[in-house]
Design a protein around this motif. Structure first.
Motif, PDB file in Angstrom:
ATOM      1  N   ALA A  90       0.851  -1.187   0.000  1.00  0.00           N
ATOM      2  CA  ALA A  90       0.000   0.000   0.000  1.00  0.00           C
ATOM      3  C   ALA A  90       0.886   1.236   0.000  1.00  0.00           C
ATOM      4  N   GLU A  91       0.405   2.312  -0.596  1.00  0.00           N
ATOM      5  CA  GLU A  91       1.165   3.552  -0.643  1.00  0.00           C
ATOM      6  C   GLU A  91       0.850   4.406   0.577  1.00  0.00           C
ATOM      7  N   GLN A  92       1.829   4.528   1.450  1.00  0.00           N
ATOM      8  CA  GLN A  92       1.693   5.381   2.620  1.00  0.00           C
ATOM      9  C   GLN A  92       3.001   6.130   2.847  1.00  0.00           C
ATOM     10  N   LEU A  93       2.882   7.315   3.394  1.00  0.00           N
ATOM     11  CA  LEU A  93       4.043   8.180   3.589  1.00  0.00           C
ATOM     12  C   LEU A  93       4.072   8.689   5.019  1.00  0.00           C
ATOM     13  N   ILE A  94       5.245   8.656   5.625  1.00  0.00           N
ATOM     14  CA  ILE A  94       5.450   9.216   6.951  1.00  0.00           C
ATOM     15  C   ILE A  94       6.590  10.215   6.855  1.00  0.00           C
ATOM     16  N   VAL A  95       6.345  11.441   7.298  1.00  0.00           N
ATOM     17  CA  VAL A  95       7.354  12.491   7.236  1.00  0.00           C
ATOM     18  C   VAL A  95       7.453  13.157   8.602  1.00  0.00           C
ATOM     19  N   ALA A  96       8.668  13.262   9.119  1.00  0.00           N
ATOM     20  CA  ALA A  96       8.890  13.944  10.389  1.00  0.00           C
ATOM     21  C   ALA A  96      10.006  14.966  10.210  1.00  0.00           C
ATOM     22  N   ASN A  97       9.797  16.177  10.719  1.00  0.00           N
ATOM     23  CA  ASN A  97      10.826  17.212  10.612  1.00  0.00           C
ATOM     24  C   ASN A  97      11.394  17.589  11.974  1.00  0.00           C
ATOM     25  N   GLY A  98      11.147  16.760  12.963  1.00  0.00           N
ATOM     26  CA  GLY A  98      11.633  17.028  14.305  1.00  0.00           C
ATOM     27  C   GLY A  98      10.568  17.592  15.214  1.00  0.00           C
ATOM     28  N   ASN A  99       9.583  18.269  14.640  1.00  0.00           N
ATOM     29  CA  ASN A  99       8.494  18.852  15.429  1.00  0.00           C
ATOM     30  C   ASN A  99       7.136  18.268  15.069  1.00  0.00           C
ATOM     31  N   THR A 100       6.929  18.007  13.790  1.00  0.00           N
ATOM     32  CA  THR A 100       5.637  17.546  13.301  1.00  0.00           C
ATOM     33  C   THR A 100       5.784  16.225  12.546  1.00  0.00           C
ATOM     34  N   LEU A 101       4.861  15.326  12.787  1.00  0.00           N
ATOM     35  CA  LEU A 101       4.823  14.039  12.102  1.00  0.00           C
ATOM     36  C   LEU A 101       3.543  13.945  11.277  1.00  0.00           C
ATOM     37  N   TRP A 102       3.702  13.649  10.006  1.00  0.00           N
ATOM     38  CA  TRP A 102       2.564  13.428   9.114  1.00  0.00           C
ATOM     39  C   TRP A 102       2.524  11.966   8.697  1.00  0.00           C
ATOM     40  N   ILE A 103       1.326  11.394   8.672  1.00  0.00           N
ATOM     41  CA  ILE A 103       1.108  10.055   8.120  1.00  0.00           C
ATOM     42  C   ILE A 103       0.040  10.194   7.051  1.00  0.00           C
ATOM     43  N   TYR A 104       0.384   9.874   5.819  1.00  0.00           N
ATOM     44  CA  TYR A 104      -0.526  10.096   4.697  1.00  0.00           C
ATOM     45  C   TYR A 104      -0.823   8.787   3.976  1.00  0.00           C
ATOM     46  N   ASP A 105      -2.099   8.490   3.821  1.00  0.00           N
ATOM     47  CA  ASP A 105      -2.551   7.318   3.071  1.00  0.00           C
ATOM     48  C   ASP A 105      -3.181   7.815   1.783  1.00  0.00           C
ATOM     49  N   LYS A 106      -2.497   7.570   0.681  1.00  0.00           N
ATOM     50  CA  LYS A 106      -2.938   8.098  -0.608  1.00  0.00           C
ATOM     51  C   LYS A 106      -4.290   7.536  -1.019  1.00  0.00           C
ATOM     52  N   ASP A 107      -4.465   6.223  -0.890  1.00  0.00           N
ATOM     53  CA  ASP A 107      -5.704   5.588  -1.340  1.00  0.00           C
ATOM     54  C   ASP A 107      -6.911   6.037  -0.532  1.00  0.00           C
ATOM     55  N   LEU A 108      -6.690   6.261   0.758  1.00  0.00           N
ATOM     56  CA  LEU A 108      -7.787   6.692   1.625  1.00  0.00           C
ATOM     57  C   LEU A 108      -7.959   8.206   1.627  1.00  0.00           C
ATOM     58  N   ALA A 109      -7.007   8.923   0.996  1.00  0.00           N
ATOM     59  CA  ALA A 109      -7.027  10.393   0.979  1.00  0.00           C
ATOM     60  C   ALA A 109      -7.152  10.921   2.402  1.00  0.00           C
ATOM     61  N   GLN A 110      -6.310  10.379   3.294  1.00  0.00           N
ATOM     62  CA  GLN A 110      -6.382  10.732   4.713  1.00  0.00           C
ATOM     63  C   GLN A 110      -4.977  11.013   5.239  1.00  0.00           C
ATOM     64  N   ALA A 111      -4.834  12.078   6.014  1.00  0.00           N
ATOM     65  CA  ALA A 111      -3.550  12.442   6.610  1.00  0.00           C
ATOM     66  C   ALA A 111      -3.727  12.700   8.088  1.00  0.00           C
ATOM     67  N   THR A 112      -2.811  12.178   8.885  1.00  0.00           N
ATOM     68  CA  THR A 112      -2.824  12.388  10.324  1.00  0.00           C
ATOM     69  C   THR A 112      -1.631  13.252  10.702  1.00  0.00           C
TER      70      THR A 112
END
Length: 226
Positions: free
Chosen positions: A98-120
């Protein structure tokens, strides 16, 4: 396993990895056990010095990864790419199953699920003790403050890190180096899951665009803040 379950498993494992609920245990292969058992370990001081030197030489890293998680007799596999850079920047992108992305810059964490069009969106601590997956992008001295470090075989670049905090949600973390490059991590969490991560196509200390560690939800994305 359904695609929904696979997504949930990836998200759970990734969150444990990034937020520190996951850890790496000294579990590489049956043969490795006997080798480690017979080897002479380095002293704590020497192990810490050796690991700090390796980590200090890691300014940035990008690689492909293959991840296998075992729990309750079930095995789940993921593959994708990752990148880390100092200070405390992290990107973990699953491309299969599944296509999912996790990005952290030290302060903020994003979790993005492309198929579900949902980001946490979550707040992330800068403490390496709370974010062991950011190990390679953190401060070696900070790592030393948060972990007890051991080197089971003084002749091998294989290290086990155990959190000093009694409140840590993970047991320990192991990492193996080859030619100065981190090639494998084995994670063992408190809910009985073992996750092995192997890196390939490793590139060390090359400039990584800052855009790799930033994320803007695409239009129409359902954003959940936690």
């Amino acid at each position: 396993m359904t695609m929904t379950t696979q997504r949930s498993t990836f998200k759970a494992v990734a969150l444990r990895t990034v937020l520190g609920v996951a850890s790496a245990a000294a579990v590489i292969a049956p043969m490795a056990y006997s080798t480690v058992a017979q080897a002479a370990p380095a002293s704590t001081q020497v192990a810490t010095k050796n690991l700090n030197k390796l980590l200090s030489n890691t300014k940035s890293m990008s690689a492909n990864f293959s991840q296998t998680t075992k729990a309750g007799g079930k095995t789940t596999k993921f593959s994708g790419s990752m990148a880390v850079a100092r200070p405390n920047q992290f990107r973990w992108e699953s491309k299969s199953p599944a296509e999912q992305l996790i990005v952290a810059n030290g302060n903020t964490l994003w979790i993005y699920d492309k198929d579900l069009a949902q980001a946490t969106k979550q707040s992330v601590s800068n403490q390496v003790g709370d974010t062991p997956a950011l190990l390679l992008s953190g401060d070696p001295k900070q790592i030393e403050r948060n972990f007890n470090i051991s080197q089971p075989d003084a002749g091998k670049n294989y290290y086990v890190l155990t959190p000093k905090s009694s409140n840590a949600a993970f047991k320990n973390l192991s990492i193996s180096f080859n030619g100065g490059k981190p090639v494998m991590m084995v994670l063992n969490d408190n809910i009985g899951q073992t996750t092995s991560i192997r890196f390939s196509g490793i590139e060390m200390n090359k400039k990584i665009s800052a855009s790799k560690f930033s994320f803007t939800p695409p239009a129409g994305t359902d954003v959940i803040e936690q």
